[in-house]
Scaffold this motif. Structure first.
Motif, PDB file in Angstrom:
ATOM      1  N   THR A 106      -2.839   0.509  -4.006  1.00 44.04           N
ATOM      2  CA  THR A 106      -3.040  -0.363  -2.851  1.00 44.04           C
ATOM      3  C   THR A 106      -3.597  -1.686  -3.356  1.00 44.04           C
ATOM      4  O   THR A 106      -4.639  -1.716  -4.022  1.00 44.04           O
ATOM      5  CB  THR A 106      -4.023   0.256  -1.841  1.00 44.04           C
ATOM      6  OG1 THR A 106      -3.485   1.487  -1.350  1.00 44.04           O
ATOM      7  CG2 THR A 106      -4.270  -0.687  -0.684  1.00 44.04           C
ATOM      8  N   ASP A 118       0.800  -1.226   0.000  1.00 45.41           N
ATOM      9  CA  ASP A 118       0.000   0.000   0.000  1.00 45.41           C
ATOM     10  C   ASP A 118       0.837   1.283   0.000  1.00 45.41           C
ATOM     11  O   ASP A 118       0.295   2.387   0.107  1.00 45.41           O
ATOM     12  CB  ASP A 118      -0.950   0.015   1.197  1.00 45.41           C
ATOM     13  CG  ASP A 118      -0.228  -0.102   2.535  1.00 45.41           C
ATOM     14  OD1 ASP A 118       1.036  -0.145   2.532  1.00 45.41           O
ATOM     15  OD2 ASP A 118      -0.914  -0.151   3.576  1.00 45.41           O
ATOM     16  N   GLY A 119       2.147   1.166  -0.107  1.00 48.59           N
ATOM     17  CA  GLY A 119       3.000   2.347  -0.110  1.00 48.59           C
ATOM     18  C   GLY A 119       3.203   2.972   1.241  1.00 48.59           C
ATOM     19  O   GLY A 119       3.835   4.034   1.366  1.00 48.59           O
ATOM     20  N   ASP A 120       2.708   2.320   2.311  1.00 49.16           N
ATOM     21  CA  ASP A 120       2.847   2.844   3.675  1.00 49.16           C
ATOM     22  C   ASP A 120       3.962   2.059   4.371  1.00 49.16           C
ATOM     23  O   ASP A 120       3.826   0.852   4.630  1.00 49.16           O
ATOM     24  CB  ASP A 120       1.522   2.696   4.430  1.00 49.16           C
ATOM     25  CG  ASP A 120       1.570   3.339   5.809  1.00 49.16           C
ATOM     26  OD1 ASP A 120       2.663   3.748   6.252  1.00 49.16           O
ATOM     27  OD2 ASP A 120       0.501   3.424   6.452  1.00 49.16           O
ATOM     28  N   LEU A 148      -1.791  12.888  -7.441  1.00 46.77           N
ATOM     29  CA  LEU A 148      -1.559  13.036  -6.005  1.00 46.77           C
ATOM     30  C   LEU A 148      -0.265  12.375  -5.564  1.00 46.77           C
ATOM     31  O   LEU A 148       0.175  12.563  -4.419  1.00 46.77           O
ATOM     32  CB  LEU A 148      -2.735  12.433  -5.222  1.00 46.77           C
ATOM     33  CG  LEU A 148      -4.116  13.070  -5.457  1.00 46.77           C
ATOM     34  CD1 LEU A 148      -5.176  12.333  -4.661  1.00 46.77           C
ATOM     35  CD2 LEU A 148      -4.084  14.552  -5.061  1.00 46.77           C
ATOM     36  N   GLY A 149       0.310  11.585  -6.459  1.00 38.78           N
ATOM     37  CA  GLY A 149       1.546  10.895  -6.113  1.00 38.78           C
ATOM     38  C   GLY A 149       1.344   9.737  -5.165  1.00 38.78           C
ATOM     39  O   GLY A 149       2.289   9.326  -4.479  1.00 38.78           O
ATOM     40  N   THR A 150       0.133   9.191  -5.126  1.00 36.06           N
ATOM     41  CA  THR A 150      -0.138   8.059  -4.229  1.00 36.06           C
ATOM     42  C   THR A 150       0.023   6.747  -4.981  1.00 36.06           C
ATOM     43  O   THR A 150      -0.419   6.619  -6.130  1.00 36.06           O
ATOM     44  CB  THR A 150      -1.564   8.149  -3.664  1.00 36.06           C
ATOM     45  OG1 THR A 150      -2.508   8.202  -4.754  1.00 36.06           O
ATOM     46  CG2 THR A 150      -1.723   9.383  -2.805  1.00 36.06           C
ATOM     47  N   PRO A 151       0.656   5.766  -4.353  1.00 35.51           N
ATOM     48  CA  PRO A 151       0.844   4.469  -5.013  1.00 35.51           C
ATOM     49  C   PRO A 151      -0.440   3.649  -4.966  1.00 35.51           C
ATOM     50  O   PRO A 151      -1.397   3.982  -4.261  1.00 35.51           O
ATOM     51  CB  PRO A 151       1.945   3.817  -4.176  1.00 35.51           C
ATOM     52  CG  PRO A 151       1.746   4.393  -2.800  1.00 35.51           C
ATOM     53  CD  PRO A 151       1.269   5.804  -3.006  1.00 35.51           C
ATOM     54  N   ALA A 156      -3.144   3.535  -8.471  1.00 35.09           N
ATOM     55  CA  ALA A 156      -2.248   4.663  -8.186  1.00 35.09           C
ATOM     56  C   ALA A 156      -2.822   5.945  -8.787  1.00 35.09           C
ATOM     57  O   ALA A 156      -3.510   5.928  -9.810  1.00 35.09           O
ATOM     58  CB  ALA A 156      -0.868   4.388  -8.773  1.00 35.09           C
ATOM     59  N   ASP A 157      -2.559   7.060  -8.119  1.00 33.07           N
ATOM     60  CA  ASP A 157      -3.025   8.362  -8.594  1.00 33.07           C
ATOM     61  C   ASP A 157      -1.794   9.239  -8.856  1.00 33.07           C
ATOM     62  O   ASP A 157      -1.225   9.819  -7.924  1.00 33.07           O
ATOM     63  CB  ASP A 157      -3.939   9.007  -7.558  1.00 33.07           C
ATOM     64  CG  ASP A 157      -4.628  10.262  -8.086  1.00 33.07           C
ATOM     65  OD1 ASP A 157      -4.127  10.839  -9.068  1.00 33.07           O
ATOM     66  OD2 ASP A 157      -5.662  10.659  -7.519  1.00 33.07           O
TER      67      ASP A 157
END
Length: 336
Positions: free
Chosen positions: A214, A152-154, A209-212, A205-206
């Protein structure tokens, strides 16, 4: 009625040309083995032959699709059987790990063996077909379905086994009105699929927004990992079993059993599909033979009739040539 010399020559030439054309036509038929050398020879038969040829081509494409589907499902069935064998072995090791008389070294050895078997399960889950496509990734057959790490990139969440495919089921057209599943997805909306993954947990991924992305957790693999870590003295202190479980052996057995039940469910479906494909293949082969027989009646030459006709036409042409030669040699000067 008077017939001029030029008329005699013209008529004989036309007759000889017609006989020669008929003889040539028959010779070409014998050489090709076909009644019709071009559609204009018999437009009605030619149209019917074309219809049969098109229908046969469609049927042969279905037969080719059936062959591909049979190969795909046979490979899938083999991988599922191997998964079952691996899970059966892991089940025996979980039972062995429940022996209260085992030393810490013994448990560590069992845990190491179980981890190797878990790696084998991952390799089976990431199996490819002969074209290099993954069997259990749904529509995303160019992506390995099972991976381990950050899902999840966390960075604060622990590494897990996660599913990178989707919930789509690939299909193949194997009949005029029959599309058959030839793939098994590892996930389903709300949980399920071969690997017990909740596809609704997937978030793409967005880039704005730079979000990977999940990815959903591959529950069966993570549960097995938890049970194995709980058996290994080196990692047991870091593991918390789910509510209702105090013994990693019981948790491992239940997970292995649940995984095997899921595999058996899909294996039963694959077996049913393979039996249906055998029936479709048999029927398709019979239809192909019927098309071939029908086309043969329209297109193929009767050699007995053709060779008899060829001999007759040769005789007629020779007689016409000899007759014309005798007429052409007639002259009044022979009698002067």
């Amino acid at each position: 009625m008077r017939i001029s010399t030029s008329q005699i020559f013209d008529r004989n030439i036309v007759a000889l040309q017609n006989n020669q054309a008929q003889l040539t036509q028959t010779q070409l038929q014998v050489a090709s083995g076909k009644k019709m050398l071009k559609p204009s020879d018999d437009p009605v038969r030619a149209a019917r032959s074309l219809e049969l040829q098109q229908s046969q081509s469609v049927n042969q494409q279905f037969l080719a699709n059936i062959g591909y589907a049979k190969d795909q499902l046979a490979l899938t069935d083999t991988r599922l059987s191997t998964m079952t064998d691996t899970l059966q072995y892991m089940r025996q090791q979980f039972i062995k790990a429940g022996n209260g008389g085992l030393s810490a070294q013994d448990k560590a050895a069992i845990a190491s063996d179980l981890r190797s078997q878990l790696d084998n399960l991952v390799a089976l889950a990431n199996s490819k077909d002969g074209q290099g496509e993954y069997l259990f990734s749904g529509y995303k057959n160019d992506t390995a379905p099972i991976a381990f790490g950050d899902h999840d990139g966390d960075a604060t969440t622990p590494d897990v086994y996660y599913y990178q495919g989707d919930a789509g089921t690939r299909q193949m057209q194997v009949g005029p009105e029959r599309r058959m599943d030839i793939g098994i997805p590892g996930s389903a909306a709300g949980g399920g699929g071969l690997f017990e993954a909740d596809q609704s947990a997937y978030v793409p991924a967005d880039p704005t927004l730079g979000t990977p992305a999940t990815y959903p957790s591959a529950e069966f693999f993570n549960r097995l990992k938890t049970a194995i870590d709980a058996i290994d003295p080196a990692t047991a202190a870091t593991v918390t079993l789910p509510p209702g479980y105090t013994d990693p052996t019981g948790y491992g057995l239940d997970t292995a059993d649940a995984f095997m039940e899921r595999v058996a469910l899909y294996q039963s479906k694959v077996g049913s599909q393979r039996a249906e494909l055998d029936s479709l293949d048999f029927a398709g082969q019979a239809i192909d033979e019927q098309y071939a027989t029908a086309r043969s009646r329209i297109e193929d030459l009767d050699y007995n009739e053709a060779l008899s006709r060829l001999a007759q036409q040769q005789l007629v042409l020779q007689a016409a040539q000899q007759s014309f030669a005798r007429v052409a040699n007639l002259s009044l000067f022979e009698y002067l």
